[in-house]
Scaffold this active site. Structure first.
Site, PDB file in Angstrom:
ATOM      1  N   THR A 138       0.755  -1.057   0.163  1.00 38.50           N
ATOM      2  CA  THR A 138      -0.057  -0.100  -0.042  1.00 38.50           C
ATOM      3  C   THR A 138       0.953   1.909   0.050  1.00 38.50           C
ATOM      4  OG1 THR A 138       0.207   0.080   2.389  1.00 38.50           O
ATOM      5  CG2 THR A 138      -1.769  -1.135   1.202  1.00 38.50           C
TER       6      THR A 138
ATOM      7  N   SER B 139      15.612  -0.564 -26.416  1.00 39.01           N
ATOM      8  CA  SER B 139      16.562   0.460 -26.742  1.00 39.01           C
ATOM      9  C   SER B 139      17.087   0.207 -27.913  1.00 39.01           C
ATOM     10  CB  SER B 139      17.094   1.053 -25.701  1.00 39.01           C
ATOM     11  OG  SER B 139      17.967   1.967 -26.253  1.00 39.01           O
ATOM     12  N   SER B 140      17.477   1.606 -29.035  1.00 35.27           N
ATOM     13  CA  SER B 140      19.328   1.147 -29.845  1.00 35.27           C
ATOM     14  C   SER B 140      20.177   1.469 -28.967  1.00 35.27           C
ATOM     15  CB  SER B 140      18.599   1.784 -30.703  1.00 35.27           C
ATOM     16  OG  SER B 140      18.805   3.500 -30.531  1.00 35.27           O
TER      17      SER B 140
ATOM     18  N   LYS C 170      17.556  -4.358 -23.024  1.00 30.98           N
ATOM     19  CA  LYS C 170      16.488  -3.420 -22.092  1.00 30.98           C
ATOM     20  C   LYS C 170      15.081  -3.791 -22.902  1.00 30.98           C
ATOM     21  CE  LYS C 170      15.438   0.554 -20.259  1.00 30.98           C
ATOM     22  NZ  LYS C 170      13.935   0.879 -20.973  1.00 30.98           N
TER      23      LYS C 170
END
Length: 454
Positions: free
Chosen positions: A178, A309-310, A315
């Site tokens: 929470t 991602s390049s 990723k």
């Protein structure tokens, strides 16, 4: 019944130009190159209507449509009616021109008198397609109803996919949270079961909205007083519409109110927004629970769909939850548009219904596609990192909550504080203070015992 599918446009027709020019010479008029016009119509139906039908049945449909048009327009104005049996969507192309009393093309009407032609076209349009506002409104409601049915089917499929994941993850112990802080243990199955429940509730809300949209105002004519409509027309038209469409539409008890009221649209838009908000909330959770993988929560794995991602090899981003949230933002914006358009109607007619119809139909379609994408490309492929889930429960301070009934709040709070400051274990601290036996602690702090499965 057929006129809602007819679309009109004015366009030059070379094959009629020669006849028009011949008549020009007779009446001594001059013509311009762009002055010969005919009114064209396209009669068709939805692809679903033609599905499974034979060519003879389709041609019979077009013949019935042609008969209907002839009943409402001078048959002499129909120059040609050609049925095109296209593979995708069969259609009938009609050509209309104003005729003289003896059935000839009227040069005065067609050539060099554009003003009269525009007036004739406008009258034709008013009588054939847009005779009264209730036709437009009833057609709009039927369109929204059909779209809602498809959306509800996809909503049910998403619900079922979440139910299956709840069952699959039933034995996976994890930490509940929470305010992004550790709370108390639960199962990953309980978490996904909650997602399923909240989506299931909205299936009922969609059904409620569909019932509200069943009320039509056919026969209301201009403002709901049924002016110029034959006696009993409203009842007969509504009954016929129900029979032809297969949708149990009912005639409104107050046609004046039904002509300007857009409450059903507002309610439907609110349901769409409710679904969108919940979907975005679920997607936010999926992004958090799959975050990392090494430095985040990493309790679940989302399907790896594309390189993220390049620049950063390896990723992978949670693109499906991201795109669903963006669709949700669009739906929420459309709800504002629909609300303002509904509020902006004055007196006996709401002229803002076009933007309401567009926003609703576009929103339902996008939401349906988003739910389908979420189900197929995300939810169905989610897997659990069971060991990761359990280790976080065992190392969490949150399990101290279970000791409150045995040690009291103050003592439990001091144990939690010491564990946080010294990076220690709740269990080790309790044993070191001789507050409870090892057997008792194991029984109390067993995560399985802290989970309410009712």
């Amino acid at each position: 019944l057929f006129s809602e599918n007819i679309q009109f446009s004015a366009a030059p027709e070379q094959k009629y130009r020669a006849e028009a020019e011949r008549q020009i010479k007779e009446v001594g008029c001059r013509t311009r190159s762009d002055s010969v016009r005919v009114v064209e119509a396209l009669v068709t139906a939805t692809p679903e209507f033609f599905k499974g039908k034979k060519k003879d049945e389709i041609k019979a449909y077009f013949q019935e449509a042609l008969n209907f048009i002839r009943e409402h327009q001078d048959p002499k104005t129909i120059i040609s009616a050609v049925v095109h049996m296209d593979e995708k969507t069969p259609h009938m192309h009609l050509s209309f021109v104003p005729l003289t009393a003896d059935g000839r093309l009227s040069a005065k009407e067609i050539v060099g008198n554009r003003k009269n032609l525009v007036k004739w076209q406008d009258e034709f349009w008013q009588h054939m397609v847009k005779q009264y506002p209730e036709l437009e409104r009833s057609a709009g409601k039927l369109a929204v109803l059909k779209l809602l049915v498809r959306a509800q089917i996809q909503l049910e499929r998403l619900y079922q996919a979440l139910v299956e994941k709840a069952e699959e993850f039933d034995g996976v112990i994890k930490m509940g949270r929470t305010q992004l802080q550790d709370a108390v243990p639960m199962t990953l199955g309980q978490e996904f079961g909650a997602y399923a429940t909240t989506i299931g509730e909205d299936i009922l809300r969609v059904e409620e909205s569909r019932k509200l949209l069943l009320e039509v105002n056919l026969g209301a004519t201009a403002i709901g007083t049924s002016i110029n409509a034959p006696k009993g027309y409203a009842e007969v038209a509504s009954k016929a519409l129900a029979e032809v469409s297969g949708i149990p539409v009912v005639l409104s008890t107050n046609l004046i109110e039904a002509t300007w009221d857009t409450g059903a649209y507002v309610q439907t838009s609110g349901v769409l927004k409710r679904i969108a908000v919940k979907l975005s909330k679920i997607c936010n959770d999926l992004r958090l629970l799959s975050s990392g993988p090494r430095t985040g929560i990493n309790e679940i794995n989302l399907p790896r769909l594309q390189p993220g991602s390049s620049i950063m090899p390896g990723k992978v981003n949670p693109v499906i939850p991201e795109v669903v949230s963006q669709v949700a933002f669009d739906i929420i914006g459309k709800d504002v548009t629909i609300t303002m358009a509904a509020e902006a109607g004055q007196l006996e007619l709401n002229v803002m219904e076009p933007i309401i119809a567009f926003s609703l139909s576009n929103g339902i379609h996008r939401l349906r596609q988003a739910m389908r994408t979420l189900q197929d490309r995300c939810v169905s492929g989610i897997t659990a990192n069971k060991e990761r889930c359990r280790s976080m429960v065992e190392n969490s301070i949150g399990i101290i909550t279970a000791l409150n009934p045995y040690l009291g709040y103050e003592t439990s709070a001091s144990i939690a504080k010491e564990a946080l400051e010294n990076d220690g274990s709740v269990l080790d601290i309790v044993l070191a203070r001789n507050l409870l036996s090892r057997e008792k602690l194991d029984d109390i702090l067993a995560p399985e015992h802290m989970i309410n499965r009712k």
